[in-house]
Design a protein around this motif. Structure first.
Motif, PDB file in Angstrom:
ATOM      1  N   PRO A 114       4.214   9.337   4.884  1.00 35.42           N
ATOM      2  CA  PRO A 114       2.863   9.042   4.391  1.00 35.42           C
ATOM      3  C   PRO A 114       1.815   9.310   5.457  1.00 35.42           C
ATOM      4  CG  PRO A 114       4.148   7.028   4.677  1.00 35.42           C
ATOM      5  CD  PRO A 114       5.084   8.161   4.900  1.00 35.42           C
ATOM      6  N   LYS A 146       1.937   8.190  -6.394  1.00 34.64           N
ATOM      7  CA  LYS A 146       1.152   9.394  -6.695  1.00 34.64           C
ATOM      8  C   LYS A 146       1.652  10.595  -5.886  1.00 34.64           C
ATOM      9  CE  LYS A 146      -3.133   6.865  -7.369  1.00 34.64           C
ATOM     10  NZ  LYS A 146      -3.897   6.323  -6.280  1.00 34.64           N
ATOM     11  N   ALA A 147       2.627  10.343  -5.017  1.00 29.04           N
ATOM     12  CA  ALA A 147       3.065  11.429  -4.121  1.00 29.04           C
ATOM     13  C   ALA A 147       3.866  12.484  -4.884  1.00 29.04           C
ATOM     14  CB  ALA A 147       3.920  10.844  -3.001  1.00 29.04           C
ATOM     15  N   TYR A 158       0.845  -1.210   0.000  1.00 26.71           N
ATOM     16  CA  TYR A 158       0.000   0.000   0.000  1.00 26.71           C
ATOM     17  C   TYR A 158       0.880   1.260   0.000  1.00 26.71           C
ATOM     18  CZ  TYR A 158      -2.575   3.855   2.061  1.00 26.71           C
ATOM     19  OH  TYR A 158      -3.086   5.108   2.305  1.00 26.71           O
ATOM     20  N   MET A 198       2.455   1.781  -3.408  1.00 26.43           N
ATOM     21  CA  MET A 198       1.475   2.203  -4.431  1.00 26.43           C
ATOM     22  C   MET A 198       1.115   3.679  -4.253  1.00 26.43           C
ATOM     23  SD  MET A 198       1.193  -0.496  -6.098  1.00 26.43           S
ATOM     24  CE  MET A 198      -0.157  -0.522  -7.176  1.00 26.43           C
ATOM     25  N   ARG A 199       0.847   4.049  -2.997  1.00 21.81           N
ATOM     26  CA  ARG A 199       0.416   5.432  -2.804  1.00 21.81           C
ATOM     27  C   ARG A 199       1.574   6.407  -3.067  1.00 21.81           C
ATOM     28  NH1 ARG A 199      -1.411   7.759   2.552  1.00 21.81           N
ATOM     29  NH2 ARG A 199       0.031   9.450   2.050  1.00 21.81           N
ATOM     30  N   SER A 200       2.797   5.912  -2.854  1.00 18.93           N
ATOM     31  CA  SER A 200       3.941   6.810  -3.053  1.00 18.93           C
ATOM     32  C   SER A 200       4.110   7.172  -4.530  1.00 18.93           C
ATOM     33  CB  SER A 200       5.222   6.166  -2.532  1.00 18.93           C
ATOM     34  OG  SER A 200       5.704   5.234  -3.466  1.00 18.93           O
ATOM     35  N   GLU A 252       7.939   7.278   0.080  1.00 20.47           N
ATOM     36  CA  GLU A 252       7.364   8.512   0.619  1.00 20.47           C
ATOM     37  C   GLU A 252       7.940   8.723   2.018  1.00 20.47           C
ATOM     38  OE1 GLU A 252       3.114   8.411   0.235  1.00 20.47           O
ATOM     39  OE2 GLU A 252       2.900  10.456   0.997  1.00 20.47           O
ATOM     40  N   ILE A 298      -2.560   9.803   6.232  1.00 16.66           N
ATOM     41  CA  ILE A 298      -3.956   9.786   5.799  1.00 16.66           C
ATOM     42  C   ILE A 298      -4.602  10.876   6.634  1.00 16.66           C
ATOM     43  CG2 ILE A 298      -6.073   8.416   5.619  1.00 16.66           C
ATOM     44  CD1 ILE A 298      -4.256   5.896   5.652  1.00 16.66           C
TER      45      ILE A 298
END
Ligand SMILES: NC(=O)c1ccc[n+]([C@@H]2O[C@H](COP(=O)([O-])OP(=O)(O)OC[C@H]3O[C@@H](n4cnc5c(N)ncnc54)[C@H](OP(=O)(O)O)[C@@H]3O)[C@@H](O)[C@H]2O)c1
Ligand SMILES: CC(C)CCC[C@@H](C)[C@H]1CC[C@H]2C3=C(CC[C@]12C)[C@@]1(C)CC[C@H](O)C(C)(C)[C@@H]1CC3
Length: 615
Positions: free
Chosen positions: A376, A350-351, A343, A346-348, A373, A378
């Motif tokens: 990170p 888009k960072a 997770y 994956m989110r990184s 990242e 939320i």
């Protein structure tokens, strides 16, 4: 004639002690007897400054970058500018012959250097994010389109002109410091010439941990090693000479119920983390000058967890379940950590670039491990900060308690063994200390430099709870009777380690918070070009990492409590020595980049890294 030049509440520029940099401060009060102003910096630091060290905001805004002053300090400033301008810029011939795309790269690189260095100028604690050993205020910024940034630049250039020393040191040291300064300037110029374009693109970086093959091996090897170690420890004779027990198939170890219990534990800690209790503080400045806010409620989370555990015990909840399913819990935590790491990666993707960790490289495998990242989040929920201190660290203490109860049950004891009590209380002290001093975490390499990826996720959520509790786990099936004289020696050892560990950490934290803290006035320091100084006496003049030394002494005490029958309980100290030696080398590398010649000077004055006269 008025006795004071600045009024309370006035916003001015105050010099940061030990440096020639000026930051925005608010005048809080003035003491007519000592003629000192109490001022508050933007980060909340309050200091006393002489009038000479305070300038009205206007004096910075009015002046132009190209001053012609012939005062020595100004001469120094303008010299530095012309000096650093050329190395920061590619040679003219190269610029003329460069292709358009190369030019764009150069511009991008310059912009990067600019963006990275801006907070250094304006924030007193800003340099920890820099991977760059330079006097930031001298970097050429012709390509920077942002008006504010240009303003900041003028301001910081100006600050370098004013070189009156706010000294925390005896006068004779000033001469030495000037020597260091001039050496540093040469070093900086050289470094700039070599690295202007190297520091910028993250792909052109040295990879740590043995690069891609190294991290690949760690990611697959460590979980296997963890299970082997736990299985070995369950054997009657856990000698290393015995054949390692076969690893059970994964499906044999998987229990959905255990995973559910693990998730419940994690969620309870999330709830405690989100409680609006405890002070909110700001972390060190990020690459773009922002400072993230962190709520310090780890200690409260620990108290609340203790209340929940106490109530559950009272209600007759069967804690032995954790011991009898220990491997299943380790697997649940490992699976959770792998899912979390995927997770995070994956989110990184888009960072924004500014949110990436300085340690990330552009290589997918490496970045999955080291974390892409940096912080990170939320919403306001900071995943790395949360994982570093909560589920794993508090989980470690709970597992130790489980082991203590299991020992009583399995060995049919009315009270736990002295060895188990020692291990439990020593490690409880360690965890409580970490939670009590939670703020110190914000300046560690993990928070400032490393991203949040598999390394920290596995370290925090699996390695800490299941390996750091290994001594207690060992004692459940391998009793060790410690005599009182031996216990006393071990307690003294632990106490010595703790004094060194806490003394060193507190001394550094206090110094970083307020370099002119009167309690630290007796300590000697080395000036660095970043504006931050280095301690060269006290604990930090003894060895270069006194806190690691204290930590290792404590770790030895934990192992000694388990006796000398097997090497297994000494695994922790062996691993920990390797971890800290490696960590020390990483820190040394970063400090050398940050502080340049000043760091070399520090190494000359304090030659030993961790163990005096040995290493
Ligand atoms: N139990 C575990 O598994 C474990 C693992 C790792 C660490 N730890 C413990 O965690 C604590 C923090 O460790 P850490 O690795 O984050 O490193 P640390 O030793 O607390 O911090 C290193 C930083 O301190 C500053 N520094 C170095 N020398 C200095 C000097 N002479 N004067 C002033 N500042 C100086 C530098 O940063 P700046 O100059 O930028 O401030 C350097 O990067 C330690 O006590 C360590 O033992 C425990
Ligand atoms: C590849 C992996 C096995 C490497 C795993 C490393 C982690 C186990 C450590 C990395 C940073 C460490 C750390 C602490 C515990 C161990 C790590 C997570 C720490 C929480 C221990 C208590 C200290 O007081 C501390 C809060 C300063 C410390 C922070 C760093």
């Amino acid at each position: 004639m008025p006795s004071r030049k600045f009024a309370d509440g006035e916003v001015v520029r105050g010099r940061w002690p030990g440096s020639s940099l000026y930051y925005e401060v608010e005048i809080l009060s003035h003491d007519s007897a000592s003629q000192l102003y109490t001022v508050k910096y933007k980060d909340g630091t309050e200091l006393e400054l002489k009038e000479n060290d305070i300038k009205p905001l206007t004096s910075f805004r009015q002046r132009k970058g190209g001053s012609t002053s012939s005062s020595p300090s100004r001469r120094r400033g303008s010299r530095s500018r012309s000096r650093s301008r050329s190395p920061g810029r590619p040679p003219k011939s190269a610029r003329r012959s460069a292709s358009a795309s190369h030019q764009a790269d150069i511009k991008e690189a310059r912009r990067e250097v600019e963006v990275k260095l801006t907070p250094l100028i304006l924030k007193p604690f800003g340099n920890s994010i820099s991977r760059y050993n330079g006097e930031p205020e001298h970097i050429e910024r012709n390509d920077v389109p942002h008006k504010n940034t240009q303003e900041k630049f003028n301001l910081s250039q100006e600050s370098s002109y004013i070189a009156t020393q706010y000294s925390l040191r005896p006068k004779r040291e000033e001469v030495k410091l000037k020597e260091i300064d001039s050496k540093e300037e040469k070093f900086v110029a050289k470094e700039l010439a070599v690295r202007t374009f190297e520091v910028t693109p993250i792909r052109a970086k040295d990879l740590e941990f043995g690069g891609v093959p190294g991290v690949f091996l760690i990611m697959f090897g460590l979980p296997v090693f963890l299970f082997l170690l736990l299985l070995m420890c369950k054997q009657k004779d856990p000698s290393l000479l015995n054949f390692p027990p076969p690893l059970p198939a994964l499906y044999e170890l998987w229990e959905t119920r255990v995973f559910g219990v693990y998730l419940l534990w994690f969620l309870i800690q999330v709830v405690f983390y989100l409680l609006p209790i405890g002070k909110v503080v700001e972390g060190t400045p990020l690459i773009d000058g922002r400072r993230l806010k962190y709520r310090l409620n780890g200690f409260y989370a620990f108290i609340l967890t203790s209340a929940v555990i106490g109530t559950s015990l009272f209600q007759g909840v069967e804690f032995h379940y954790v011991y009898s399913h220990f491997l299943q819990f380790a697997l649940a935590a490992t699976v959770f950590c792998v899912v979390l790491s995927v997770y995070l990666y994956m989110r990184s993707l888009k960072a924004p670039r500014n949110d990436l960790s300085p340690a990330s490289s552009g290589n997918a495998v490496y970045d999955f491990f080291i974390g892409r990242e940096l912080n990170p989040r939320i919403g306001t929920f900071d995943l790395k900060y949360f994982c570093e201190l909560r589920p794993g660290l508090i989980g470690w203490v709970v597992i130790n308690l489980v082991m203590l109860l299991a020992e009583m049950k399995i060995q049919d004891r009315a009270v736990p063994s002295l060895a188990m009590i020692l291990v439990n209380s020593f490690q409880l002290l360690y965890v409580v200390d970490a939670l009590w001093n939670e703020e110190a975490l914000l300046t560690t390499m993990d928070i400032i430099h490393d991203g949040f990826g598999f390394m920290l996720a596995f370290g925090d959520l699996v390695w800490v709870p299941f390996i750091y509790s290994f001594q207690a786990f060992y004692l459940v099936s391998h009793p060790n009777e410690v005599s009182w004289p031996m216990a006393s020696l071990i307690i003294v050892l632990k106490f010595c380690g703790y004094v060194i560990f806490r003394g060193a950490n507190s001394q550094k934290n206090a110094f970083r918070k307020n370099p002119s803290d009167p309690k630290l006035a007796h300590l000697k320091t080395i000036h660095t070009s970043t504006g931050k100084n280095l301690l060269v006496s006290g604990w930090w003049g003894f060895v270069r990492h006194p806190n690691y030394l204290g930590d290792l002494i404590m770790a030895l005490a934990w192992s000694l409590a388990c006796g000398f029958n097997h090497i297994l309980p000494y695994f922790y100290i062996i691993y920990f020595t390797m971890l800290l030696v490696h960590r020390e080398a990483r820190d040394e590398y970063h400090c050398k980049k940050k502080y340049g010649v000043a760091w070399e000077k520090y190494c000359q004055r304090v030659p030993y890294r961790i163990f005096p006269y040995i290493y």
